[in-house]
Every structure is written in C-alpha cells, then in structure tokens.
Enzyme design. Sequence first.
Site, PDB file in Angstrom:
ATOM      1  N   THR A 472       0.296  -1.231  -0.095  1.00 32.29           N
ATOM      2  CA  THR A 472       0.219  -0.407   0.050  1.00 32.29           C
ATOM      3  C   THR A 472       0.771   1.584  -0.022  1.00 32.29           C
ATOM      4  O   THR A 472       0.512   2.290  -0.280  1.00 32.29           O
ATOM      5  CB  THR A 472      -0.694   0.130   1.297  1.00 32.29           C
ATOM      6  N   GLY A 513      -5.105   0.186   9.775  1.00 34.13           N
ATOM      7  CA  GLY A 513      -2.990   0.713   9.733  1.00 34.13           C
ATOM      8  C   GLY A 513      -2.543   1.624  10.281  1.00 34.13           C
ATOM      9  O   GLY A 513      -1.717   2.178  10.998  1.00 34.13           O
ATOM     10  N   GLY A 668      -7.668   2.003   2.755  1.00 32.03           N
ATOM     11  CA  GLY A 668      -7.567   1.343   1.868  1.00 32.03           C
ATOM     12  C   GLY A 668      -8.536   0.010   1.157  1.00 32.03           C
ATOM     13  O   GLY A 668      -8.238  -0.246   0.466  1.00 32.03           O
ATOM     14  N   GLU A 669     -10.030   0.293   1.876  1.00 32.23           N
ATOM     15  CA  GLU A 669     -11.232  -0.139   1.479  1.00 32.23           C
ATOM     16  C   GLU A 669     -12.553   0.217   0.936  1.00 32.23           C
ATOM     17  O   GLU A 669     -13.285   0.069  -0.344  1.00 32.23           O
ATOM     18  CB  GLU A 669     -11.747  -1.345   2.603  1.00 32.23           C
TER      19      GLU A 669
END
Length: 726
Positions: A472, A513, A668-669
């Site tokens: 990422t 994260g 991220g999502e």
Amino acid sequence: MTTTTPGPTALRGAVGTAHTRVEGRDKVTGAARYAGEIPFTGLAHGWLVLSTVTRGRVRDVGTAPVLGMPGVLAVLHHGNAPRLRTDYVGMLGTRPDPTAAVFQDARVPFAGWPVALVVAETPEQAREAAEALVVTYDEEPHTTALAADDPGAYSAAGHPPAEVGKDLEAELAASAVVLDEEYTTPEEQHSMMEPHAATARWDGGRLEVVDSNQGTTWVRAELAAMFSLDPASVRVRSEHIGGGFGSKGLRAHQVSAVMAATELRRPVRVVMTRRQMFSLAGHRSPTVQRVRLGADPDGRLRVLDHRSLNRTSTVFEFVEPSASVGQVLYAADAHRTASHVVRLDVPSPTWMRAPGEAPGSFALETALDELAVRCGADPIELRLRNEPETGPVSGLPFSSRNLAACFREGARRFGWADRDPRPGVRREGHLLLGTGTAAATYGAGAAPSTALVTAEADSSFTVRIAAADLGTGARTALTQIAADALETVPGRVRVRIGDSDFGPAMIAGGSMGTRSWAWAITAAAAELRERLAVAPDIPPEGITVRSDTTEAIGALARKERHTFGAQFAEVAVDTATGEVRVRRMLGIFAAGRIVNPLTARNQLVGGMTWGISMALHEEAVRDRNTGRHYAPDLAGYHVATHADVPDIEADWVDDPDPDDPVGIKGIGEVGIVGAAAAVANAVWHATGVRQRHLPIRPDRVLAAPAPDGAGRAADGADEADGGAVD
C-alpha cells in the site's frame, strides 16, 4: 525487517506531498525479498496434503512408502503431530480457526482440509512425496450450496439484528413507493500476487517465524498461545508482502512449519500453492440479501430493511456483515438490519477488502437506484434527500461527513447533468451505453499501538514499529509522517517495520493500519523532541523514546467515524454477445487528510478496479456433487486486468479528521465500496433491465428480458440462478 536508508534531503512539510516509495528501487531490482525467497542454512521444505473428500474422517495415512522416498524427512498428520491449544481468545477477540490448528483429529469438514505435511530436503522432493501419499477416508454426505430459505440460518454472534425508529411494517404499509428485492453475490477469492509462505526455525531456544502476514504481533500472539509458549520467546518477521486483502493472518502453513521445525530441529518452509489458497486462505462468502425500502413519493425513506445471509464453515463462524452498510448511509423512519449465517461443509470465510460493505453496498445501492427510478427522482438527489444528521442506528454524531460534497464534485466532473435518465436510449451501433452511480462508506477507526523513535548520533532518526506494508505504500507514508513530527526531512528518517520485537501494533486491516501507526509515531516523536530540547547532546547509542497510544485512543469520544465516497461508471453493453465493458470510472472520496497523493490514488484506483472485477468477473464456483471448486486457479477464476480498465480516476475532497493527530482516516477499503453497484446501475441505464446477481456475465445479460423500448424503466431481474448461490 526492512530499513529505509536516508537519502537526499527534501522540502519540509512531507505530509500531503507525492513521494515515490522508499523501497521502490529494491522492488523493481529484485533486492526486496519476500517470505518464500529468504535463504536459511539447512532449510527443509514442507508440502501440505489436502483432503480429496468434502466431509468425513481420515481412516488411514499411508506414510511408510512415502518415508522411503528420496529426501523425505517426515510426514506429520493427526496421528503424530504435536497437540495444540485452541481454547484461547486471540488478539482480535476470536477463537482460532481450526483450519490453522492442523492435524488435531481425523475429521474432514470440507474439501481441501489439511490432512498431512510431507517434509523433504527440496520442494520438488516434498511435492512428489505429497502427491504419492495415499490417504483413505470414510466419506459422509455434504452440503455446500447457500439458499435464501435455508432452515439452518441463524443470527450471527456479535452481529445482533438492529432495529430502531417507528414500527417497520406499519411504515411500509404507509409508503407510497415500496421496493422488495433479492440480490446475490458469489464466493470471491483474495488472489493476491504473493502466495502464503512461512519459514520456522528455533534459534537458541527462541522460535522465529519469517512470514508474509498483516501483523507480526498478531501472528506472534496466536502462535505463542497455540503452542503454549511465552510470547517473549517467539519472534515473527515479515519483510515485504505481496498483497493480503484480509487473508494473511494465522493459517495452516505457519502452524505446520512450526510443527515440523520443532520435530526436526531445523528450519522448515511451507508455501501454499495457488490451488491450496482457494481452500486454506479464506474467501469472501457468497451472500443472499433482501432489501425492502418504503418511501414517500419524493423518495424520502420511511423504511430501510436490509437482511443478509452468508455461509460459514462447520468448524468456525465468520460473518460477512453485509447489512451493516445501511446503518451508516441513510436516514429512515424505521430502520432494520440483520446479518445471518448458515453452517455448510465449506472452508471458513474470512475478511476480504471491505468485508460486509463491498457486497452490502451492491445490494443497497442497487436498491436505491431502483427506488429512484420508481419515484422519478435523480439517483444522486434521492440519496441526498436521505442524508442523516446523526448515525441512523447509533444516534451518535459523525466526526465528519462529506458524502454530499463527493457526489456534487463527482457529478460535476463526470458530466452527470448531461445524462438522459431514460434507459436504453444511448447507442453506438450494436452497443448500448449507460451511466450509473453509487455511494461508498467504510469505517475510520484506530487501535492502540506502540512505536520506538531514536535520535541517532549522526542527527538522523530511526523509527521502529511492528507495522505491515501489504504493498500500500505504508513505509513511505510513515516516513513522511515521522519526518513532519520530528521537524526534519524524509531523507533523514529510517523506518523499520515488520518485526514483532518492536512491540504491539495494530494489524494492516480495517483501513486502520496507517492511522494507528501514525498516532503512535507522532506521540513518540513529540516526546523525543521535548527531550532533545532539554538535553540536545546525543550519545553514540542515541536517545530512544517509546510510545503507547492505548490511553489516548481509549479517551476518544464516541462518534460515527467513516470515510465516504461517490462512485460513477459508464458502460457499453454488446447486444450481440452480452459482454459488458466499463468505459470510464470516477471516484471522489472524503477520506481524511491524504498523506501521500501518489500512493493514495493507487489505493483508491486499486479498490475501484476490484469493484469492476467484482461486478463483471469474479466468481468461485463449487460443484454441488463433489463440494470442490471448478478450476481453482487464476485461469478459472477471472479478475479484471488492464484491458478491463481503460479510463479510471480517483480524487478526493478536503476532509480532515479533527480527532486524529495527523487528520487521516484510512483509504484501503473505501475504493471498492459502491463500485460494483455503480457498474450494475450503469448496465440498467444502458439496457433497461436490472441485474441483481453478480457477476454480470454475458449469459445473464442475454438471458434477461429485452426492454420494451426506449425510456422503459424495467424492473425485470435475472433469475437464472433461482436465488441460490453456489
């Protein structure tokens, strides 16, 4: 453990500027080593043997002939493997999936269950011996198909039904417009580039595992509990990770590698094959979702009722909470959501990018589009009419909510105002063209983490944190965050990650994260700067400060914390072949402060690409008779490629989180959420026919009833599967 070496200085104010990846050169030159590539002296290789029956018991494992084959060192199975502890609750608040606690009994609960591990001097010898191992079974009947009316469905633990507001049935009866439809999504596989791999060895009485995982402290805690070890005697390292998407936690390969290393007292590596990953690495469960909406004539919601059913294994309960997305997005006088599961003879599902929200948004956002058509309202305006002031179910205030800004900016850039709302009227020869939109949301949480920051004698800084970079760009973002927190430049900061010895830290998951790690790093940096202001002289060994954000995160006020976004898609549908092609996509997101525009855009575009893949391609199919997958590989399981994504763009609106020290949320999502619905809604606009079952395959397009003519607002749906997902 990975080190980023200080390079040329750059301008201060690193957060918010585009930086290429600090490990980029290592990756493109091959210097970056992944878990299956790191050499060890005396390394042996394990090869997992998986069951060929779907349900039953192992009667016999024919080890004798295999142990005589060249290079074979051992065969572990339920009759000789070490006993494991499985009665503990792990770091994430759940008991371990027995799929990871391998070789503990003779049962076989699904096809592809681990029944043995063959260990040999070389991977070729291990594979040959594993393929020669004869395992006999007492086979039992099995059931793998998920159906909406399954009598075994029950309310999942930890996800009780939520019902707030007025009487739902009364409000539905009073609604001028009612929608009641079923939507299905298929089984999906993670299919990351790097397979699961782990090497275990004992070094001076300490267990070391070199792995590809999403959280070294997570895996260390699980292994220590399972093998009844002192956590301090276990070290887990994860250098570079070639994707995870939720699947890289504790799995059979790590546990079996530790077993073999313990038995042989030498390093043992176990790598899953691509086919093994289809049964051992988890998956996204298929879903059957029923959405009922009741509205006034202008589209204001009186009722939002979203119920979802997913399957789980008979050995471990996992919930795909697809109904949860409605608890955030829209206000309604009567609001009900429920997630149910049914136990079947299948592998355990697990987290997959935007678990719950990705399939849930397909159902809900398609239903909202259908409601807009029935109300004669623009799909964007209907959504904005139902914007909640507080959490629709929780009643909590939003930390920030800029969904309306995303829709307005996206509509402007996509050219939504020029859209003819009538379906089936835009053509290019034999192609039908259409556009669609959908909303996106995902939680923006933070979890306690620790970090170590050292002021070195040469005036540089070293940051140590047990973070994980799944590809990422987390290393780069953390370097930028640390540089600003230390009031220096990124070139003077080394970031070391992926080592459980650095102390507890949040896993790379749940879009939490980078936010969690950044909080810990900024806290440590602030204390270090205070110490340097008092005593600026740095000894040769440096000055180190350790932070722990447990108290700070625990003190956060209760709020609804989420990222938001608006997805837009244009498709072309071939009337002769049924093929759907996405011509362009645009996503506008409200995702907090963007640390690195370069890597952030990559993440969002990657999620949107997965949304295209989810809408049009991805479908893992099981044979009802055998319980096994058809073609469990990347030849049989199709994913979107470059040719499927000709024009895709992601951008964002200003949206800092005032409760976060850096102002970030997590990206991220959210990029995958709503993307499949936007494509499906565009297919309806092109053809005049609803597709309520994913993926939108050519045969489903061709089987759907033809529209009655231009401007028809058809409500017909593909019923080819009869509501069952297999």
